[in-house]
Design a protein around this motif. Structure first.
Motif, PDB file in Angstrom:
ATOM      1  N   ASP A 494      69.623 -45.416 101.780  1.00 53.34           N
ATOM      2  CA  ASP A 494      70.558 -44.422 101.278  1.00 53.34           C
ATOM      3  C   ASP A 494      70.860 -44.619  99.803  1.00 53.34           C
ATOM      4  O   ASP A 494      71.038 -43.659  99.051  1.00 53.34           O
ATOM      5  N   LYS A 495      70.913 -45.867  99.360  1.00 53.93           N
ATOM      6  CA  LYS A 495      71.244 -46.157  97.969  1.00 53.93           C
ATOM      7  C   LYS A 495      70.122 -46.872  97.231  1.00 53.93           C
ATOM      8  O   LYS A 495      69.952 -46.695  96.037  1.00 53.93           O
ATOM      9  N   PHE A 496      69.358 -47.690  97.955  1.00 56.23           N
ATOM     10  CA  PHE A 496      68.379 -48.544  97.288  1.00 56.23           C
ATOM     11  C   PHE A 496      66.972 -48.222  97.782  1.00 56.23           C
ATOM     12  O   PHE A 496      66.753 -47.970  98.973  1.00 56.23           O
ATOM     13  N   GLY A 497      66.012 -48.209  96.857  1.00 54.38           N
ATOM     14  CA  GLY A 497      64.620 -47.985  97.207  1.00 54.38           C
ATOM     15  C   GLY A 497      63.728 -48.964  96.476  1.00 54.38           C
ATOM     16  O   GLY A 497      63.998 -49.348  95.335  1.00 54.38           O
ATOM     17  N   LEU A 498      62.637 -49.379  97.126  1.00 52.04           N
ATOM     18  CA  LEU A 498      61.705 -50.331  96.531  1.00 52.04           C
ATOM     19  C   LEU A 498      60.298 -49.986  96.997  1.00 52.04           C
ATOM     20  O   LEU A 498      60.064 -49.748  98.187  1.00 52.04           O
ATOM     21  N   LYS A 499      59.347 -49.956  96.045  1.00 45.90           N
ATOM     22  CA  LYS A 499      57.953 -49.677  96.380  1.00 45.90           C
ATOM     23  C   LYS A 499      57.055 -50.662  95.652  1.00 45.90           C
ATOM     24  O   LYS A 499      57.093 -50.777  94.421  1.00 45.90           O
ATOM     25  N   LEU A 500      56.249 -51.407  96.430  1.00 50.44           N
ATOM     26  CA  LEU A 500      55.317 -52.379  95.880  1.00 50.44           C
ATOM     27  C   LEU A 500      53.900 -51.916  96.174  1.00 50.44           C
ATOM     28  O   LEU A 500      53.619 -51.348  97.232  1.00 50.44           O
TER      29      LEU A 500
END
Length: 789
Positions: A494-500
């Motif tokens: 909802d608030k945080f996103g991460l893509k590796l």
């Protein structure tokens, strides 16, 4: 830079606190019969008292909408082409949220046979990993080419040679519909057959994920072509005429049934590009000077046809086949007046150099694509495609030097013959699977094969006949094979996103000069890690960060060692020993989105090794320029983008980019170290006027900047666009004036210890008038006639 970032974060937190009572409005818009989502439906939030617009948006691809407001009393209006407008005035606010659920729109039978114009979308839209520029809203693109469309895209600049830069740096990877294309390559004459009416949008990706091809040190520009999906028969026809010669006819026809979607576009026309120029070669050691002043023009007659079909095997499997044929017939003429002088004395010799060039350029492209959607989750799919393309060029140029005065005036005749062929094949597979509602996995690969043959000869007229000059005649072969595989994993909360992500690419490159048997083989493998993250500090403020490693392999014409002798005192040639550039790119972006105002600010840094620069050497008053790997480049920049819509008849878009760079390296055993900067700004104003008129004014400024040897001058320009809708929107009239004040002057100067070179070029003003008529549920288009500026 740290202080700037802290200020942006603090501003966002403060605004977020002030907006704590904001109401969030959600829902999903679908067709009442098929229950299919409606993309790009227009959503307006209106004041119940006076009907004034409070906020607006369009629905996403899945039909969802999202709006925020501080008002507690409002009316929501949803509309889309061919459907009855729906108004919602009754709703319930629960915990600061209004959930409208599913909103069903019914078709308007009275509009079934009428054309309706594309819903008004923002010229530029900001998404998580890219910016999207919607071409249809840029009125000054009437009669424009793909290159001129790119020159109106924020962060992008295109010079008079058609070279594209992103945030002031070259090495841009151009994709068409997400894939490499010969139509966008140097050999393909730099987007020459793609016109503005064919383009739906341009996606600018400054920090691409591992899913994308690693080519392009400054990022990726993806040109997405139009493909109609509305049911029934749709189409449009467009006629343009302009000064200088810019005459074109465009036609599109689409038919959509349950199983098939047939689409086509046709364009043909004739256009002229006049030019004035000046060059000056100064031998500072001997105080001798060669000056050339003149004018010329390039004429092109073109034909472009796109045919394609989507076959819906069932609800979850689609097979697509697309073909594109383009043909150009070019003629070019120029007249240069040369003078030679020594010191401050009057010129002691003069001559004219006349050029006449003819060329034919046929191009083919074909693609087969298969997409399979899995039934367990949305966005779980497999996409496989095979694309082939070819480009051929047969060109002959003649150059005559005729004495005007003086015993040392140059007199000779030269001729060049070019027989060029390029073939490209791309095989690609992408697999996407959501593991949970918040975690998504992607994997895939791509194999790209490029094969080129270029027969080139320079001939001199001797003893009553044409004789080849052996040292400047050869056949050049270029073969490049790139195999890439990638994998990414993403978490989006909802608030945080991460893509590796990680991508591996192997490059196998081979060049050969047949007559001299000079062969150059290179084989190398590179790893390209990527990282993207986002954090939502408030409902209307978020931060994004990204890192990617990129490569820019030498272009064909940077490797090809043949000489361009258009001006035989200023010659350009390629360098077969050129190595690829490698770039590490870092970026932090803050996005603030209010009801009437949106702002985006980015701080970025690029570290480029094996930097490619054009290097000029000077001998016997002749300047020879070739690309070379010269040291490193560290560039740090700030980019600002903003849009404000103070009322329903005016919108303003502003873009600003500044970067500061440090160049270090060694050339001819001497180290160099210098710093420089450059900046650009663009302001677009759009006015909705009475009687269905729309006016658009665009102002651009590009500052001067410095390269390894050169100083490039700055320029300012203005574009004007005017649109009028008639016949209930079935017909659109367009007027476009590009470079209204003829102020886009290209100047560069090279100054070294023993020589100075100056170059000046001006294309001037272009005026185009167009009329477009649509039928069915299609839309009127602004067909392009112009190729490059």
């Amino acid at each position: 830079m740290k202080r700037i970032l802290i200020t942006i974060i603090s501003l966002g937190i403060s605004i977020g606190c002030l907006q704590a009572q904001t109401i969030e409005i959600t829902g999903k818009v679908v067709e009442i019969n098929s229950q299919k989502p409606i993309e790009f439906a227009t959503v307006k939030l209106l004041d119940t008292q006076d009907g004034q617009l409070l906020a607006g948006t369009t629905t996403a691809a899945d039909g969802t909408l999202l709006l925020t407001t501080q008002k507690t009393d409002f009316i929501l209006e949803i509309s889309f082409i061919g459907f009855i407008t729906t108004r919602i005035s009754e709703y319930t606010v629960i915990d600061g949220t209004v959930n409208l659920g599913t909103i069903r729109l019914s078709e308007d039978s009275e509009l079934m046979d009428e054309v309706v114009i594309r819903g008004e979308r923002s010229t530029t839209e900001f998404q998580l990993d890219k910016r999207v520029f919607n071409v249809g809203q840029d009125l000054s693109s009437t009669g424009a080419s793909a290159l001129e469309v790119l020159n109106n895209v924020p962060s992008v600049t295109v010079n008079i040679e058609g070279q594209i830069q992103l945030r002031g740096i070259g090495g841009v990877q151009i994709l068409i519909n997400g894939k490499p294309s010969v139509l966008a390559s140097d050999g393909g004459n730099a987007l020459g057959t793609l016109t503005a009416d064919m383009i739906d949008r341009v996606e600018v990706i400054t920090n691409p994920s591992a899913k994308y091809d690693a080519e392009g040190t400054s990022g990726i520009i993806n040109i997405v072509l139009k493909k109609e999906e509305k049911r029934g028969v749709n189409g449009s026809i467009t006629l343009n005429t302009g000064v200088p010669n810019n005459h074109s006819l465009g036609f599109s026809l689409n038919k959509r049934t349950d199983k098939f979607n047939l689409f086509s576009q046709l364009g043909l026309g004739h256009r002229t590009f006049p030019e004035t120029f000046e060059t000056l070669n100064s031998n500072l050691s001997e105080q001798t000077f060669i000056r050339n002043r003149g004018d010329g023009e390039k004429n092109e007659t073109f034909f472009n046809l796109i045919l394609g079909t989507d076959y819906h095997i069932n609800e979850r499997n689609v097979l697509s086949l697309t073909g594109n044929f383009a043909y150009e017939l070019e003629t070019e003429y120029s007249n240069g007046n040369f003078t030679a002088q020594t010191g401050t004395a009057a010129p002691h010799a003069g001559w004219t150099r006349d050029e006449a060039t003819e060329a034919t350029n046929p191009k083919w492209q074909y693609e087969l694509q298969y997409k399979s959607d899995f039934s367990d989750k949305d966005d779980h799919y497999l996409l496989i495609s095979a694309l082939g393309s070819s480009f051929a060029k047969k060109q002959q140029s003649s150059f005559d030097n005729l004495p005007s005065f003086g015993e040392s005036a140059l007199q000779d005749r030269q001729q060049t013959d070019t027989d060029f062929g390029q073939w490209e094949y791309t095989f690609k597979a992408d697999y996407t699977r959501p593991m949970t509602d918040k975690i998504t996995f992607e994997s895939g690969g791509q194999y790209l094969i490029t094969d080129v043959r270029n027969d080139f000869a320079i001939l001199g007229f001797e003893n009553g006949g044409w004789q080849e000059i052996p040292e400047r005649t050869n056949t050049f072969f270029f073969t490049q094979k790139v195999l890439g595989v990638y994998s990414t994993g993403a978490y989006e909360g909802d608030k945080f996103g991460l893509k590796l992500g990680i991508r591996a690419e192997n490059t196998d490159l081979n060049t050969l000069l047949e007559q001299t048997e000079e062969e150059n083989r290179k084989n190398f493998t590179n790893l390209f890690p990527t990282l993207h993250s986002s954090y939502k500090l408030a409902d209307n403020f978020s931060l994004q960060g990204g890192y990617s490693r990129r490569i820019s392999r030498p272009r064909l014409f940077d490797l090809n060692p043949f000489y361009n002798i258009r001006n035989n005192f200023s010659i350009r040639t390629g360098n077969p020993e050129l190595l690829p550039e490698l770039t590490d790119s870092y970026e932090i972006t803050g996005i603030l989105d209010l009801e009437l105002l949106s702002l985006s600010s980015s701080i970025y840094h690029r570290y480029i090794t094996q930097t490619v620069e054009n290097v000029t050497t000077f001998e016997d008053n002749v300047a020879i320029t070739m690309p070379m790997n010269i040291g490193t480049n560290k560039a740090t920049g700030l980019e600002l983008n903003g849009k404000i819509t103070p009322n329903d008849w005016l919108s303003l878009n502003a873009d600003f980019n500044y970067n500061y760079f440090n160049r270090e390296g060694t050339f001819e055993a001497s180290p160099f170290d210098f710093t420089a900067d450059q900046w650009s700004a663009r302001l677009t104003s759009k006015f909705s006027l009475p009687a269905d008129f729309t006016l658009e004014l665009i102002g651009n400024y590009q500052s001067a900047y410095q390269t390894f040897q050169r100083t490039i001058s700055g320029y300012a320009l203005a574009d004007i666009g005017l649109r009028k809708k008639i016949m209930k929107g079935k017909t659109i009239l367009n007027l476009s004036i590009r470079d209204a004040f003829a102020s886009r002057i290209f100047e560069n100067e090279t100054v070294q210890n023993n020589f100075r070179q100056y170059d000046y070029r001006l294309r001037g003003r272009f005026i185009t008038f167009g009329i477009s008529y649509g039928f069915g549920k299609g839309e009127a288009m602004e067909f392009s006639g112009q190729k490059r500026f």
